[in-house]
Scaffold this motif. Structure first.
Motif, PDB file in Angstrom:
ATOM      1  N   ASP A   1     -20.416   5.122  19.045  1.00 48.73           N
ATOM      2  CA  ASP A   1     -20.760   4.814  17.548  1.00 48.73           C
ATOM      3  C   ASP A   1     -22.090   4.990  17.147  1.00 48.73           C
ATOM      4  OD1 ASP A   1     -17.936   4.388  17.624  1.00 48.73           O
ATOM      5  OD2 ASP A   1     -18.188   2.247  17.185  1.00 48.73           O
TER       6      ASP A   1
ATOM      7  N   GLU B   1     -14.357   2.932  12.672  1.00 50.63           N
ATOM      8  CA  GLU B   1     -15.094   3.294  11.450  1.00 50.63           C
ATOM      9  C   GLU B   1     -14.676   2.949  10.016  1.00 50.63           C
ATOM     10  OE1 GLU B   1     -13.083   7.722  10.635  1.00 50.63           O
ATOM     11  OE2 GLU B   1     -14.953   7.455  12.112  1.00 50.63           O
TER      12      GLU B   1
ATOM     13  N   SER C   1     -16.729  16.471  11.389  1.00 48.57           N
ATOM     14  CA  SER C   1     -16.317  15.221  10.387  1.00 48.57           C
ATOM     15  C   SER C   1     -17.387  14.391  10.405  1.00 48.57           C
ATOM     16  CB  SER C   1     -15.282  14.537  11.295  1.00 48.57           C
ATOM     17  OG  SER C   1     -13.995  15.202  11.822  1.00 48.57           O
TER      18      SER C   1
ATOM     19  N   ARG D   1     -11.279   5.657  14.704  1.00 47.54           N
ATOM     20  CA  ARG D   1     -10.885   5.663  13.593  1.00 47.54           C
ATOM     21  C   ARG D   1     -10.673   4.322  13.021  1.00 47.54           C
ATOM     22  NH1 ARG D   1      -8.149  10.924  12.136  1.00 47.54           N
ATOM     23  NH2 ARG D   1      -7.572  10.083  10.139  1.00 47.54           N
TER      24      ARG D   1
ATOM     25  N   GLY E   1     -15.105   6.548   6.808  1.00 43.74           N
ATOM     26  CA  GLY E   1     -14.737   5.398   6.978  1.00 43.74           C
ATOM     27  C   GLY E   1     -15.213   4.583   5.843  1.00 43.74           C
TER      28      GLY E   1
ATOM     29  N   ARG F   1     -17.970  10.911   9.552  1.00 42.63           N
ATOM     30  CA  ARG F   1     -17.358   9.480   9.876  1.00 42.63           C
ATOM     31  C   ARG F   1     -17.766   8.465   9.002  1.00 42.63           C
ATOM     32  NH1 ARG F   1     -17.183   7.557  16.121  1.00 42.63           N
ATOM     33  NH2 ARG F   1     -15.749   6.302  15.203  1.00 42.63           N
TER      34      ARG F   1
END
Length: 289
Positions: free
Chosen positions: A262, A98, A166, A95, A172, A168
């Motif tokens: 990522d 991002e 989710s 978390r 983000g 991201r």
């Protein structure tokens, strides 16, 4: 004891003990759903497994293929699904990576109060072998495999597997976009069963694994243990139910410790398989919504 919701024809409830699956609706036609069994347990003041043990003698044994080819639905018609975030160190790190406001996630991980948020309604939730969604307006999408706690009137009655899909990229951009990143069509899957709380020794010591495949090639394969959670199941449930009018039946997802790199994002057609020790494997393919 594991409880399955069968989707063929009218709803039917099945229970698995050992390697054998039994049709509980055949033994007691009034028991068509897991919620029916919960109601019976409340009326008789008996446990789920005690009631089921009494019915097995009259229940029909089902062949193993009943559990395949889309025959199993989401195990509960939960009034709501909620989720907890930043309960594992890797989740806190992801978390932070991002977000443009990374310090807030450190605060949540170390805070006395956990992060608990609304995730899905029944209309947004799918079951085993159904398609989970990725948003068409998102560029970075991942599954989040989680242990799910099944609650009846706020009390823990069982455990299932959840996939907290989710975006991201949306979250983000700004943490205030969390609802859009988490709550949308086909944003959650549950299944394949509910493992009764009385038959599960320790929810804080379960192996969990996830694979993601694309065109037959495995792109992600990793495992973890629920013992890595920084918070207990009871603590998360208490935070969810306190000062909150929770539905008669609900599910609380407890966070993820399996996060793809990522540079990975889901694509339409990907296959996600999530397994939890002593519960089973939840499989879903991906569709853009």
């Amino acid at each position: 004891m594991r409880y399955y919701q069968l989707r063929e024809g009218t709803p039917r409830l099945a229970a698995k003990t050992g390697d054998t699956l039994y049709d509980l609706t055949d033994a007691k036609p009034q028991l068509r759903t897991f919620e029916d069994l919960l109601t019976t347990a409340t009326i008789t003041d008996e446990s789920l497994d005690t009631i089921t043990d009494r019915l097995l003698e009259d229940a029909t044994e089902l062949s193993s293929d009943v559990r395949s080819d889309g025959a199993v639905a989401a195990p509960v018609s939960s009034g709501e699904v909620w989720a907890a975030g930043v309960t594992y160190r890797i989740s806190e790190e992801a978390r932070k990576a991002e977000s443009s406001m990374e310090d807030m996630y450190i605060d949540v991980y170390d805070s006395e109060r956990p992060e608990v948020f609304f995730k899905a309604t029944p209309s947004r939730t799918v079951g085993p072998d159904e398609r989970v969604g990725i948003r068409a307006d998102s560029e970075w999408d991942v599954p989040e495999p989680e242990l799910g706690v099944v609650l009846s009137d706020g009390e823990i009655v069982g455990y299932t597997i959840g996939n907290d899909m989710s975006s991201r990229s949306i979250e983000g951009r700004n943490p205030l976009y969390l609802p859009q990143a988490k709550v949308y069509d086909r944003c959650c899957s549950l299944g394949p069963c509910v493992r009764s709380a009385e038959s599960l020794d320790d929810p804080h010591d379960l192996e969990m694994w996830m694979t993601i495949s694309r065109d037959g090639e495995v792109l992600y394969d990793d495992s973890t243990n629920t013992g890595k959670m920084v918070r207990s199941v009871e603590e998360l449930v208490d935070c969810y139910t306190s000062h909150n009018a929770v539905p008669e039946v609900s599910v609380l997802l407890t966070g993820t410790s399996l996060v793809p790199d990522d540079d990975f994002t889901l694509r339409e057609g990907d296959l996600i398989e999530i397994g939890v020790e002593d519960i089973g494997t939840l499989s879903n393919t991906v569709v853009e919504v």
